[in-house]
Scaffold this active site. Structure first.
Site, PDB file in Angstrom:
ATOM      1  N   GLU A  95      51.690  44.341  41.022  1.00 55.11           N
ATOM      2  CA  GLU A  95      50.367  43.975  41.526  1.00 55.11           C
ATOM      3  C   GLU A  95      49.915  42.783  40.704  1.00 55.11           C
ATOM      4  OE1 GLU A  95      46.216  43.852  41.362  1.00 55.11           O
ATOM      5  OE2 GLU A  95      46.570  45.924  40.738  1.00 55.11           O
ATOM      6  N   CYS A 113      41.059  41.868  39.819  1.00 54.45           N
ATOM      7  CA  CYS A 113      42.081  41.172  40.607  1.00 54.45           C
ATOM      8  C   CYS A 113      41.606  40.923  42.031  1.00 54.45           C
ATOM      9  CB  CYS A 113      43.380  41.971  40.603  1.00 54.45           C
ATOM     10  SG  CYS A 113      43.244  43.643  41.262  1.00 54.45           S
TER      11      CYS A 113
END
Length: 472
Positions: free
Chosen positions: A238, A272
Protein backbone atom coordinates in the site's frame (compact mmCIF):
# COMPACT_ATOMS: atom_id res chain seq x y z
CA UNK A 1 2.60 7.73 1.85
CA UNK A 2 5.61 8.19 4.15
CA UNK A 3 8.76 6.19 3.76
CA UNK A 4 9.66 3.78 6.53
CA UNK A 5 13.32 4.40 5.90
CA UNK A 6 15.31 5.96 8.69
CA UNK A 7 16.75 8.98 6.95
CA UNK A 8 16.87 11.84 9.43
CA UNK A 9 16.86 9.65 12.54
CA UNK A 10 19.91 10.72 14.54
CA UNK A 11 22.45 8.56 16.30
CA UNK A 12 24.72 5.63 15.53
CA UNK A 13 23.92 1.95 16.05
CA UNK A 14 24.68 1.48 19.74
CA UNK A 15 21.95 -0.93 20.75
CA UNK A 16 19.32 1.79 21.15
CA UNK A 17 18.14 4.77 19.12
CA UNK A 18 16.42 8.03 20.09
CA UNK A 19 12.70 8.73 19.69
CA UNK A 20 11.72 12.39 19.18
CA UNK A 21 8.56 14.11 20.38
CA UNK A 22 7.45 16.06 17.27
CA UNK A 23 5.68 18.63 19.44
CA UNK A 24 9.00 19.68 21.00
CA UNK A 25 11.62 18.43 18.55
CA UNK A 26 13.41 16.84 21.51
CA UNK A 27 14.33 13.24 22.27
CA UNK A 28 12.10 11.87 25.01
CA UNK A 29 12.84 8.12 24.91
CA UNK A 30 14.89 5.39 23.27
CA UNK A 31 14.01 2.11 21.57
CA UNK A 32 16.03 -1.06 20.93
CA UNK A 33 18.08 -0.93 17.75
CA UNK A 34 17.95 -4.59 16.86
CA UNK A 35 20.60 -5.98 14.54
CA UNK A 36 19.57 -7.52 11.20
CA UNK A 37 21.22 -10.82 12.11
CA UNK A 38 18.84 -11.16 15.07
CA UNK A 39 16.01 -11.73 12.59
CA UNK A 40 17.16 -15.29 11.91
CA UNK A 41 16.14 -16.37 15.39
CA UNK A 42 12.95 -14.28 15.38
CA UNK A 43 11.74 -15.73 12.07
CA UNK A 44 12.69 -19.26 13.08
CA UNK A 45 10.65 -18.97 16.29
CA UNK A 46 7.72 -17.57 14.27
CA UNK A 47 7.98 -20.57 11.93
CA UNK A 48 7.92 -23.02 14.82
CA UNK A 49 4.97 -21.25 16.47
CA UNK A 50 3.07 -21.40 13.18
CA UNK A 51 2.35 -25.14 13.33
CA UNK A 52 0.36 -24.84 16.55
CA UNK A 53 -1.30 -21.52 15.73
CA UNK A 54 -2.67 -22.64 12.36
CA UNK A 55 -4.04 -25.91 13.71
CA UNK A 56 -7.07 -24.73 15.70
CA UNK A 57 -9.27 -22.03 14.12
CA UNK A 58 -11.63 -21.81 17.11
CA UNK A 59 -8.74 -21.22 19.49
CA UNK A 60 -7.36 -18.54 17.15
CA UNK A 61 -10.66 -16.71 17.07
CA UNK A 62 -10.94 -16.78 20.86
CA UNK A 63 -7.36 -15.51 21.21
CA UNK A 64 -7.99 -12.63 18.81
CA UNK A 65 -11.13 -11.62 20.73
CA UNK A 66 -9.10 -11.66 23.93
CA UNK A 67 -6.47 -9.57 22.16
CA UNK A 68 -9.10 -7.01 21.20
CA UNK A 69 -10.23 -6.78 24.83
CA UNK A 70 -6.65 -6.36 26.01
CA UNK A 71 -6.01 -3.52 23.53
CA UNK A 72 -9.18 -1.73 24.63
CA UNK A 73 -8.20 -2.09 28.29
CA UNK A 74 -4.76 -0.57 27.60
CA UNK A 75 -6.27 2.24 25.54
CA UNK A 76 -5.26 5.18 27.72
CA UNK A 77 -1.60 4.18 27.91
CA UNK A 78 -1.41 3.32 24.22
CA UNK A 79 -3.07 6.56 23.14
CA UNK A 80 -0.87 8.85 25.23
CA UNK A 81 2.31 7.16 24.05
CA UNK A 82 1.10 7.25 20.45
CA UNK A 83 0.45 11.00 20.65
CA UNK A 84 3.82 11.59 22.28
CA UNK A 85 5.80 9.95 19.48
CA UNK A 86 3.51 10.57 16.49
CA UNK A 87 2.12 14.02 17.33
CA UNK A 88 -1.60 13.59 16.53
CA UNK A 89 -4.25 14.96 18.91
CA UNK A 90 -5.01 12.65 21.81
CA UNK A 91 -8.62 12.13 20.68
CA UNK A 92 -7.34 10.83 17.34
CA UNK A 93 -4.93 8.49 19.14
CA UNK A 94 -7.82 7.09 21.18
CA UNK A 95 -9.73 6.57 17.94
CA UNK A 96 -6.75 4.75 16.44
CA UNK A 97 -6.52 2.42 19.43
CA UNK A 98 -10.25 1.72 19.20
CA UNK A 99 -9.87 0.94 15.50
CA UNK A 100 -7.02 -1.43 16.31
CA UNK A 101 -9.19 -3.37 18.75
CA UNK A 102 -12.14 -3.35 16.34
CA UNK A 103 -10.02 -4.79 13.55
CA UNK A 104 -8.88 -7.68 15.75
CA UNK A 105 -12.48 -8.40 16.68
CA UNK A 106 -13.66 -8.18 13.07
CA UNK A 107 -11.12 -10.65 11.73
CA UNK A 108 -11.69 -12.99 14.65
CA UNK A 109 -15.17 -13.48 13.20
CA UNK A 110 -14.03 -14.34 9.67
CA UNK A 111 -13.30 -17.86 8.49
CA UNK A 112 -12.39 -18.95 4.96
CA UNK A 113 -15.09 -20.87 3.12
CA UNK A 114 -14.48 -24.27 1.57
CA UNK A 115 -15.85 -24.30 -1.95
CA UNK A 116 -17.17 -27.31 -3.85
CA UNK A 117 -16.42 -27.32 -7.59
CA UNK A 118 -19.08 -28.99 -9.70
CA UNK A 119 -17.74 -29.47 -13.22
CA UNK A 120 -19.80 -32.50 -14.29
CA UNK A 121 -17.15 -35.12 -13.56
CA UNK A 122 -17.66 -38.00 -11.10
CA UNK A 123 -15.12 -36.37 -8.80
CA UNK A 124 -15.69 -34.29 -5.71
CA UNK A 125 -13.35 -31.33 -5.85
CA UNK A 126 -13.01 -28.94 -2.91
CA UNK A 127 -11.03 -25.74 -2.61
CA UNK A 128 -9.75 -25.38 0.93
CA UNK A 129 -7.50 -22.70 2.35
CA UNK A 130 -4.14 -22.91 4.06
CA UNK A 131 -2.02 -20.34 5.89
CA UNK A 132 1.18 -19.12 4.26
CA UNK A 133 3.63 -19.14 7.17
CA UNK A 134 5.55 -16.28 8.83
CA UNK A 135 4.43 -12.85 7.58
CA UNK A 136 6.54 -9.67 7.69
CA UNK A 137 4.49 -6.53 8.43
CA UNK A 138 6.39 -3.27 7.84
CA UNK A 139 4.49 -0.20 9.02
CA UNK A 140 4.98 3.59 8.60
CA UNK A 141 4.71 6.38 11.15
CA UNK A 142 1.40 8.06 10.32
CA UNK A 143 -0.95 5.42 11.81
CA UNK A 144 1.43 3.02 13.58
CA UNK A 145 -1.15 0.96 15.47
CA UNK A 146 -4.03 1.05 13.01
CA UNK A 147 -1.92 0.08 10.02
CA UNK A 148 -0.14 -2.59 12.06
CA UNK A 149 -3.50 -4.15 12.94
CA UNK A 150 -4.60 -3.90 9.31
CA UNK A 151 -1.70 -6.24 8.57
CA UNK A 152 -1.43 -8.54 11.55
CA UNK A 153 -5.15 -9.04 12.29
CA UNK A 154 -5.99 -10.76 8.97
CA UNK A 155 -2.65 -12.56 8.92
CA UNK A 156 -3.20 -14.01 12.39
CA UNK A 157 -6.85 -14.83 11.67
CA UNK A 158 -5.72 -16.80 8.62
CA UNK A 159 -3.37 -18.89 10.77
CA UNK A 160 -0.07 -17.17 10.01
CA UNK A 161 2.45 -15.82 12.47
CA UNK A 162 3.73 -12.25 12.19
CA UNK A 163 6.98 -10.34 12.59
CA UNK A 164 6.01 -6.67 12.91
CA UNK A 165 8.43 -3.81 12.29
CA UNK A 166 7.27 -0.23 13.00
CA UNK A 167 8.93 2.90 11.70
CA UNK A 168 11.89 4.06 13.79
CA UNK A 169 10.05 7.37 14.19
CA UNK A 170 7.18 5.65 16.05
CA UNK A 171 8.39 2.42 17.68
CA UNK A 172 7.19 2.89 21.25
CA UNK A 173 3.41 2.50 21.05
CA UNK A 174 3.92 -0.52 18.79
CA UNK A 175 6.27 -2.09 21.33
CA UNK A 176 3.69 -1.49 24.03
CA UNK A 177 1.01 -2.98 21.80
CA UNK A 178 3.22 -6.02 21.30
CA UNK A 179 3.55 -6.43 25.07
CA UNK A 180 -0.22 -6.14 25.52
CA UNK A 181 -0.84 -8.79 22.88
CA UNK A 182 1.90 -11.09 24.18
CA UNK A 183 -0.11 -11.51 27.37
CA UNK A 184 -3.00 -13.14 25.49
CA UNK A 185 -1.45 -14.70 22.36
CA UNK A 186 0.74 -17.80 22.26
CA UNK A 187 4.47 -17.17 22.39
CA UNK A 188 6.13 -16.04 19.13
CA UNK A 189 2.84 -15.76 17.24
CA UNK A 190 3.38 -11.97 17.02
CA UNK A 191 6.83 -10.46 17.49
CA UNK A 192 7.69 -6.76 17.34
CA UNK A 193 11.18 -5.82 16.17
CA UNK A 194 12.49 -2.25 16.17
CA UNK A 195 15.52 -0.71 14.59
CA UNK A 196 17.00 1.37 11.85
CA UNK A 197 17.98 0.21 8.39
CA UNK A 198 19.00 -2.26 7.18
CA UNK A 199 16.63 -4.07 9.58
CA UNK A 200 13.56 -3.56 7.37
CA UNK A 201 15.39 -4.52 4.19
CA UNK A 202 16.67 -7.68 5.83
CA UNK A 203 13.19 -8.59 7.07
CA UNK A 204 11.66 -8.12 3.60
CA UNK A 205 14.31 -10.35 2.01
CA UNK A 206 14.44 -13.00 4.74
CA UNK A 207 14.07 -16.47 3.20
CA UNK A 208 11.82 -17.63 6.05
CA UNK A 209 9.18 -14.98 5.37
CA UNK A 210 6.34 -16.09 3.10
CA UNK A 211 4.39 -12.84 2.77
CA UNK A 212 5.62 -9.26 3.02
CA UNK A 213 2.98 -6.62 3.65
CA UNK A 214 4.27 -3.06 3.52
CA UNK A 215 2.84 0.44 3.73
CA UNK A 216 5.08 3.34 2.80
CA UNK A 217 6.54 5.33 -0.07
CA UNK A 218 6.59 4.23 -3.70
CA UNK A 219 10.42 4.02 -3.94
CA UNK A 220 10.66 1.96 -0.76
CA UNK A 221 7.77 -0.22 -1.91
CA UNK A 222 9.65 -1.04 -5.10
CA UNK A 223 12.71 -1.95 -3.05
CA UNK A 224 10.58 -4.17 -0.79
CA UNK A 225 9.14 -5.97 -3.82
CA UNK A 226 12.62 -6.56 -5.21
CA UNK A 227 13.84 -7.86 -1.85
CA UNK A 228 10.90 -10.25 -1.45
CA UNK A 229 11.34 -11.56 -4.99
CA UNK A 230 14.52 -13.36 -3.92
CA UNK A 231 12.50 -15.88 -1.90
CA UNK A 232 9.37 -15.59 -4.10
CA UNK A 233 7.40 -14.33 -1.09
CA UNK A 234 3.98 -12.87 -1.71
CA UNK A 235 3.84 -9.05 -1.43
CA UNK A 236 1.06 -6.64 -0.53
CA UNK A 237 2.06 -3.02 -1.01
CA UNK A 238 0.00 0.00 0.00
CA UNK A 239 1.98 2.91 -1.36
CA UNK A 240 1.52 6.59 -2.05
CA UNK A 241 -1.64 8.51 -2.73
CA UNK A 242 -2.41 11.82 -4.41
CA UNK A 243 -6.19 11.77 -4.09
CA UNK A 244 -8.13 14.36 -6.05
CA UNK A 245 -11.44 15.88 -4.97
CA UNK A 246 -13.52 17.05 -7.93
CA UNK A 247 -16.18 19.64 -7.04
CA UNK A 248 -19.01 19.83 -9.55
CA UNK A 249 -20.74 23.07 -10.52
CA UNK A 250 -23.83 22.29 -8.42
CA UNK A 251 -21.88 21.77 -5.19
CA UNK A 252 -22.97 23.69 -2.09
CA UNK A 253 -19.55 25.01 -1.08
CA UNK A 254 -20.41 26.09 2.44
CA UNK A 255 -22.21 22.85 3.15
CA UNK A 256 -19.26 20.64 2.18
CA UNK A 257 -16.38 22.90 3.24
CA UNK A 258 -15.86 21.38 6.69
CA UNK A 259 -15.92 17.82 5.37
CA UNK A 260 -13.58 18.73 2.54
CA UNK A 261 -11.16 20.53 4.86
CA UNK A 262 -10.87 17.63 7.30
CA UNK A 263 -10.61 15.12 4.46
CA UNK A 264 -7.39 16.94 3.56
CA UNK A 265 -6.03 17.96 6.96
CA UNK A 266 -6.84 15.14 9.40
CA UNK A 267 -3.65 13.89 11.08
CA UNK A 268 -1.97 17.05 9.74
CA UNK A 269 -2.48 15.81 6.17
CA UNK A 270 -0.37 12.72 6.88
CA UNK A 271 -2.89 10.24 5.50
CA UNK A 272 -2.26 8.16 2.39
CA UNK A 273 -5.85 8.60 1.19
CA UNK A 274 -6.29 12.22 2.24
CA UNK A 275 -7.50 14.77 -0.30
CA UNK A 276 -4.24 16.15 -1.68
CA UNK A 277 -5.61 18.41 -4.43
CA UNK A 278 -8.98 20.01 -5.12
CA UNK A 279 -10.44 20.77 -8.56
CA UNK A 280 -13.15 23.44 -8.51
CA UNK A 281 -15.19 24.96 -11.38
CA UNK A 282 -13.83 28.34 -12.45
CA UNK A 283 -16.93 30.21 -11.25
CA UNK A 284 -16.71 28.61 -7.78
CA UNK A 285 -12.92 28.54 -7.45
CA UNK A 286 -12.56 31.75 -5.42
CA UNK A 287 -15.40 30.73 -3.11
CA UNK A 288 -13.82 27.34 -2.47
CA UNK A 289 -10.42 28.88 -1.77
CA UNK A 290 -11.96 31.40 0.64
CA UNK A 291 -13.98 28.75 2.50
CA UNK A 292 -11.01 26.45 2.96
CA UNK A 293 -8.64 29.30 3.85
CA UNK A 294 -11.05 30.52 6.52
CA UNK A 295 -10.96 27.11 8.17
CA UNK A 296 -7.18 26.82 7.84
CA UNK A 297 -6.69 30.17 9.56
CA UNK A 298 -9.02 29.38 12.45
CA UNK A 299 -8.06 25.79 13.30
CA UNK A 300 -6.10 25.32 16.54
CA UNK A 301 -2.60 23.95 15.95
CA UNK A 302 -0.53 22.69 18.86
CA UNK A 303 0.85 19.73 20.81
CA UNK A 304 -1.36 16.69 20.58
CA UNK A 305 -1.62 16.35 24.35
CA UNK A 306 -3.19 19.82 24.68
CA UNK A 307 -6.98 19.40 25.00
CA UNK A 308 -7.78 22.21 22.56
CA UNK A 309 -5.50 21.02 19.75
CA UNK A 310 -7.16 20.01 16.50
CA UNK A 311 -4.02 19.76 14.34
CA UNK A 312 -0.71 18.51 15.69
CA UNK A 313 2.80 18.77 14.28
CA UNK A 314 4.32 17.08 11.26
CA UNK A 315 5.78 13.84 12.56
CA UNK A 316 9.48 14.26 11.82
CA UNK A 317 12.07 16.77 10.71
CA UNK A 318 12.67 15.14 7.34
CA UNK A 319 8.98 15.26 6.46
CA UNK A 320 8.69 18.85 7.68
CA UNK A 321 11.56 19.79 5.38
CA UNK A 322 9.73 18.12 2.48
CA UNK A 323 6.53 20.03 3.22
CA UNK A 324 8.49 23.28 3.34
CA UNK A 325 10.25 22.43 0.11
CA UNK A 326 7.17 21.63 -1.99
CA UNK A 327 5.36 24.69 -0.60
CA UNK A 328 8.27 27.00 -1.41
CA UNK A 329 8.44 25.52 -4.91
CA UNK A 330 4.71 26.11 -5.44
CA UNK A 331 5.08 29.75 -4.37
CA UNK A 332 8.14 30.16 -6.58
CA UNK A 333 6.16 28.69 -9.48
CA UNK A 334 3.67 31.55 -9.14
CA UNK A 335 1.30 30.10 -6.56
CA UNK A 336 -0.20 32.12 -3.73
CA UNK A 337 -0.87 31.07 -0.15
CA UNK A 338 -4.45 32.02 0.72
CA UNK A 339 -3.65 30.70 4.20
CA UNK A 340 -0.43 29.54 5.81
CA UNK A 341 2.51 28.77 3.59
CA UNK A 342 5.13 28.77 6.31
CA UNK A 343 6.51 26.98 9.33
CA UNK A 344 5.07 27.94 12.72
CA UNK A 345 7.74 29.19 15.12
CA UNK A 346 7.69 31.06 18.38
CA UNK A 347 6.87 30.31 22.02
CA UNK A 348 5.44 26.85 22.49
CA UNK A 349 6.20 25.94 18.88
CA UNK A 350 9.67 24.43 19.06
CA UNK A 351 8.48 21.28 17.34
CA UNK A 352 7.66 20.34 13.76
CA UNK A 353 4.73 22.69 13.21
CA UNK A 354 3.60 23.96 9.81
CA UNK A 355 0.71 26.35 9.29
CA UNK A 356 -2.32 24.79 7.60
CA UNK A 357 -1.88 25.97 4.03
CA UNK A 358 -4.31 26.60 1.16
CA UNK A 359 -2.59 27.27 -2.16
CA UNK A 360 -4.11 28.88 -5.25
CA UNK A 361 -2.77 29.87 -8.67
CA UNK A 362 -0.41 26.88 -8.57
CA UNK A 363 0.69 25.59 -12.00
CA UNK A 364 -0.59 22.05 -12.63
CA UNK A 365 2.96 20.76 -13.09
CA UNK A 366 4.18 21.91 -9.68
CA UNK A 367 5.33 19.03 -7.40
CA UNK A 368 2.66 19.86 -4.81
CA UNK A 369 0.10 18.90 -7.47
CA UNK A 370 1.86 16.02 -9.23
CA UNK A 371 3.45 14.42 -6.15
CA UNK A 372 2.43 13.62 -2.61
CA UNK A 373 3.03 16.43 -0.11
CA UNK A 374 1.92 14.34 2.89
CA UNK A 375 1.44 17.33 5.11
CA UNK A 376 -0.91 20.23 5.89
CA UNK A 377 -0.81 21.79 2.41
CA UNK A 378 -3.65 21.75 -0.13
CA UNK A 379 -3.66 23.21 -3.65
CA UNK A 380 -7.01 24.28 -5.15
CA UNK A 381 -7.05 24.29 -8.95
CA UNK A 382 -9.71 25.65 -11.34
CA UNK A 383 -11.22 23.75 -14.26
CA UNK A 384 -13.54 24.70 -17.12
CA UNK A 385 -15.37 21.44 -17.84
CA UNK A 386 -15.75 18.06 -16.18
CA UNK A 387 -13.68 16.23 -18.80
CA UNK A 388 -10.76 18.53 -17.98
CA UNK A 389 -11.20 17.86 -14.26
CA UNK A 390 -11.33 14.09 -14.69
CA UNK A 391 -8.27 14.10 -16.94
CA UNK A 392 -6.38 16.15 -14.35
CA UNK A 393 -7.52 13.94 -11.48
CA UNK A 394 -6.30 10.86 -13.37
CA UNK A 395 -3.16 12.55 -14.63
CA UNK A 396 -0.63 11.41 -12.04
CA UNK A 397 1.08 8.09 -11.38
CA UNK A 398 -1.05 7.54 -8.28
CA UNK A 399 -4.42 5.84 -8.01
CA UNK A 400 -5.36 5.25 -4.39
CA UNK A 401 -8.63 7.16 -3.98
CA UNK A 402 -10.66 10.10 -5.21
CA UNK A 403 -13.95 11.86 -4.58
CA UNK A 404 -16.66 13.84 -6.35
CA UNK A 405 -18.75 16.49 -4.61
CA UNK A 406 -22.11 17.79 -5.83
CA UNK A 407 -25.85 17.99 -5.27
CA UNK A 408 -26.98 15.66 -8.07
CA UNK A 409 -25.83 12.30 -6.70
CA UNK A 410 -26.45 10.37 -9.91
CA UNK A 411 -24.33 12.81 -11.86
CA UNK A 412 -21.63 12.76 -9.18
CA UNK A 413 -21.56 8.96 -9.24
CA UNK A 414 -21.20 8.97 -13.03
CA UNK A 415 -18.16 11.24 -12.70
CA UNK A 416 -16.75 9.14 -9.82
CA UNK A 417 -16.98 6.06 -12.03
CA UNK A 418 -14.48 7.70 -14.37
CA UNK A 419 -11.78 8.12 -11.71
CA UNK A 420 -8.80 5.81 -12.12
CA UNK A 421 -8.35 4.75 -8.51
CA UNK A 422 -9.13 2.00 -6.02
CA UNK A 423 -11.88 3.77 -4.07
CA UNK A 424 -14.12 6.69 -5.04
CA UNK A 425 -16.32 8.56 -2.58
CA UNK A 426 -19.22 10.92 -3.21
CA UNK A 427 -19.59 13.97 -0.92
CA UNK A 428 -17.13 12.55 1.56
CA UNK A 429 -13.62 11.12 1.47
CA UNK A 430 -11.29 8.64 3.16
CA UNK A 431 -13.99 6.81 5.08
CA UNK A 432 -13.52 3.04 5.16
CA UNK A 433 -15.46 0.16 6.64
CA UNK A 434 -13.59 -2.78 8.11
CA UNK A 435 -15.61 -4.97 5.75
CA UNK A 436 -14.60 -3.34 2.47
CA UNK A 437 -11.53 -3.92 0.29
CA UNK A 438 -8.85 -1.27 0.09
CA UNK A 439 -6.45 -1.24 -2.85
CA UNK A 440 -4.74 1.16 -5.19
CA UNK A 441 -3.88 1.12 -8.88
CA UNK A 442 -0.82 2.33 -10.78
CA UNK A 443 1.95 3.38 -8.36
CA UNK A 444 -0.38 3.27 -5.36
CA UNK A 445 0.06 -0.40 -4.66
CA UNK A 446 -0.24 -4.11 -5.26
CA UNK A 447 -2.69 -6.46 -3.57
CA UNK A 448 -5.77 -5.88 -1.45
CA UNK A 449 -6.29 -5.17 2.24
CA UNK A 450 -9.49 -5.04 4.26
CA UNK A 451 -12.54 -7.24 4.65
CA UNK A 452 -12.62 -10.85 3.47
CA UNK A 453 -10.20 -9.86 0.70
CA UNK A 454 -7.60 -9.10 3.36
CA UNK A 455 -8.13 -12.51 4.93
CA UNK A 456 -7.80 -14.40 1.64
CA UNK A 457 -4.70 -12.37 0.81
CA UNK A 458 -3.05 -14.22 3.70
CA UNK A 459 -4.11 -17.69 2.51
CA UNK A 460 -3.36 -20.02 -0.38
CA UNK A 461 -5.82 -22.36 -2.05
CA UNK A 462 -5.44 -26.08 -1.48
CA UNK A 463 -7.48 -28.36 -3.75
CA UNK A 464 -8.54 -31.90 -2.83
CA UNK A 465 -10.00 -34.31 -5.42
CA UNK A 466 -11.69 -37.59 -4.56
CA UNK A 467 -13.96 -39.90 -6.55
CA UNK A 468 -17.64 -39.89 -5.70
CA UNK A 469 -17.63 -43.69 -5.43
CA UNK A 470 -15.05 -46.29 -4.58
CA UNK A 471 -13.84 -47.96 -7.76
CA UNK A 472 -14.81 -51.65 -8.08
Amino acid sequence: MPSTETGGVPGRRTGRFPVVDPATGETFAEAPDQRPEELDGVVDRARRAWSGWRAEPAARAAALCAAADAVAAAGDDLARLLTREQGKPLAESHAEVARTAARLRYFAGLTPRTRRIDDGRPVRSEVRWRALGPVAAIVPWNFPLQLAAAKFAPALAAGNTVVLKPSPYTPLATRLLGSVLAAVLPEDVLTVVTGREPLGARLASHPGIRHVTFTGSVPTGRAVAEAAAGSLARVTLELGGNDAAVLLDDVDVERVADRLFWAAFRNCGQVCMAVKRVYAPVRLHAEVVEALAERAKSVTVGPGLDPGTLLGPVNNAAQLARVERVTARALADGGRAAAGGHRLDGPGRAGHFFAPTILTDVPPGSPVVTGEQFGPVLPVLPYRDVDEAVDAANGTGFGLGGSVWGTDLDRAEAVADRLDCGTAWINHHAELSLAQPFAGVKDSGVGVAGGPWGLYGNLRPFVVHRPEEVAK
